[in-house]
Enzyme design. Structure first.
Site, mmCIF file in Angstrom:
data_model
loop_
_atom_site.group_PDB
_atom_site.id
_atom_site.type_symbol
_atom_site.label_atom_id
_atom_site.label_comp_id
_atom_site.label_asym_id
_atom_site.label_seq_id
_atom_site.Cartn_x
_atom_site.Cartn_y
_atom_site.Cartn_z
ATOM 1 N N ASP A 76 0.854 -1.182 0.000
ATOM 2 C CA ASP A 76 0.000 0.000 0.000
ATOM 3 C C ASP A 76 0.894 1.237 0.000
ATOM 4 O O ASP A 76 2.098 1.161 0.235
ATOM 5 C CB ASP A 76 -0.975 -0.010 1.173
ATOM 6 N N ASP A 113 -7.695 -7.758 1.196
ATOM 7 C CA ASP A 113 -6.723 -7.865 2.283
ATOM 8 C C ASP A 113 -7.413 -7.418 3.563
ATOM 9 O O ASP A 113 -8.344 -6.620 3.526
ATOM 10 C CB ASP A 113 -5.500 -6.983 2.027
#
EC number: 2.4.2.29
Length: 371
Positions: A89, A262
């Site tokens: 990320d 996720d």
């Protein structure tokens, strides 16, 4: 990265992501490895439960140990001994979580390091540099996670800033061989979500994520956004719902066409004694398990269920033994990977809705409707 769409069942999709480091069958769940480790798991154990891709955290790894230490080993794969793909990320969500400790400008975000208190400026360009140093297989653009709740004007301003940062992320990413995903923002406002997606598609990305959900909204609000947005998303690109979630959240998103997920829930819950079974969530700290010699789930073939009883796991938890957290985590992540494998099989065989009915039936719950 190559994305291949193999089968559809309604809006649900069965696909495959191909990378130089390996393939990822979708729908896929990515265990979260915030600090370069999926908590309580070795890389070999992750492979053993069927994980094909994991998530790393740019923000935390940038602060500690820092890219200079990681690059001494090669990249993040070498540092943590994980040979399969990694998605990182961008740091946007972690900066969002700092709340009053950060200042957002057109350039980027200034914040005080939670590690040593130093002032740091994180920009789209800096985020791309860090993710390149980490050797990520999938890089996420730097965005602002729209707060919840937000007025329409606040959500619009945030979304438009994220679009400008998306364009800068694309330029900074340059000719990197890693895939680059855009992130759709816009809060709970369908028109803003559409505008965000349109702007991202104009820039052009290898995949598209849906951000700004699982931030406090209810399931109905989340489904309202997904029901509006999913039909508009490019069919030829993978779709990633960030930070979601619980098994039923994943099932409902898969029914709507999401490919990737996720969440820290399976690992965090494992460490707190919440274990997933086909019938729902088991609280191993419940006193009724003190003398229970059965496995967590009779139908589960994970290492934990093949070798240990509920009574033993309750004992380990009561004594705060590290082994308890490890065995619980092995089970929960195995459950999640089994869930994804069953979803893929049901989609490929055109029997997803029958599988969904069984999933909710075992939990004594009604099947939610999908538009």
């Amino acid at each position: 990265m190559k994305f291949e769409l193999i089968a559809n069942d309604g809006a649900a999709r069965r696909g495959r992501l191909s990378f130089p480091r390996g393939t990822v069958e979708t729908p896929a769940f990515m265990p979260v490895g915030t600090y370069g480790t999926v908590k309580a798991m070795t890389p070999e154990e992750l492979e053993g439960i069927g994980a094909e891709i994991i998530l790393g955290n740019t923000f935390h790894l940038m602060l500690r140990p820092g890219t200079e230490v990681i690059q001494l080993h090669g990249d993040l794969h070498d540092f943590m001994h994980w040979e399969k793909p990694i998605l990182t990320d961008s740091g946007g969500f972690q900066v969002f979580s700092l709340a009053d400790l950060r200042k957002i400008t057109e350039e980027g975000v200034k914040f005080r390091s939670p590690v040593d208190g130093s002032e740091i400026l994180l920009t789209p360009e800096r985020s791309m540099d860090v993710q390149r140093a980490l050797g990520s297989d999938i890089v996420m653009i730097f965005d602002e996670c729209t707060p919840y709740p937000a007025t329409e004007d606040q959500a619009r301003e945030s979304m438009e800033l994220s679009l400008r940062w998306a364009a800068r992320s694309k330029v900074a990413h340059g000719d990197s061989p890693s895939a680059l995903f855009g992130i759709v923002q816009g809060g709970m406002y369908p028109a803003l979500r559409s505008r965000s997606l349109e702007g991202l598609v104009d820039v052009g990305f290898d995949g598209y994520a849906i951000g700004g959900l699982s931030v406090g909204e209810g399931m109905e609000e989340r489904h309202h956004v997904l029901d509006h947005l999913m039909p508009e998303m490019p069919a030829e690109r993978p779709r990633y719902l960030m930070g979601v979630g619980k098994p039923e959240d994943i099932v409902e998103a898969v029914r709507r066409g999401v490919d990737m997920f996720d969440c820290v829930i399976p690992t965090r819950n494992a460490r707190n004694g919440f274990l997933y079974t086909r019938e729902g969530v088991m609280r191993i700290r419940n006193s009724r398990f003190r003398t229970d010699t059965g496995p967590i789930d009779e139908s589960c073939d994970c290492y934990t269920c093949r070798n240990y009883s509920r009574a033993y796991l309750k004992h380990l938890d009561k004594c705060n033994e590290i082994l308890g957290a490890r065995l619980n985590t092995i089970h929960n992540l195995h459950y999640y990977q089994t869930l994804m494998r069953e979803l893929r099989g049901a989609i490929a065989e055109g029997r997803l809705e029958a599988w969904v009915a069984e999933f909710y039936g075992r939990r004594s719950q009604a099947v939610p409707s999908v538009p």
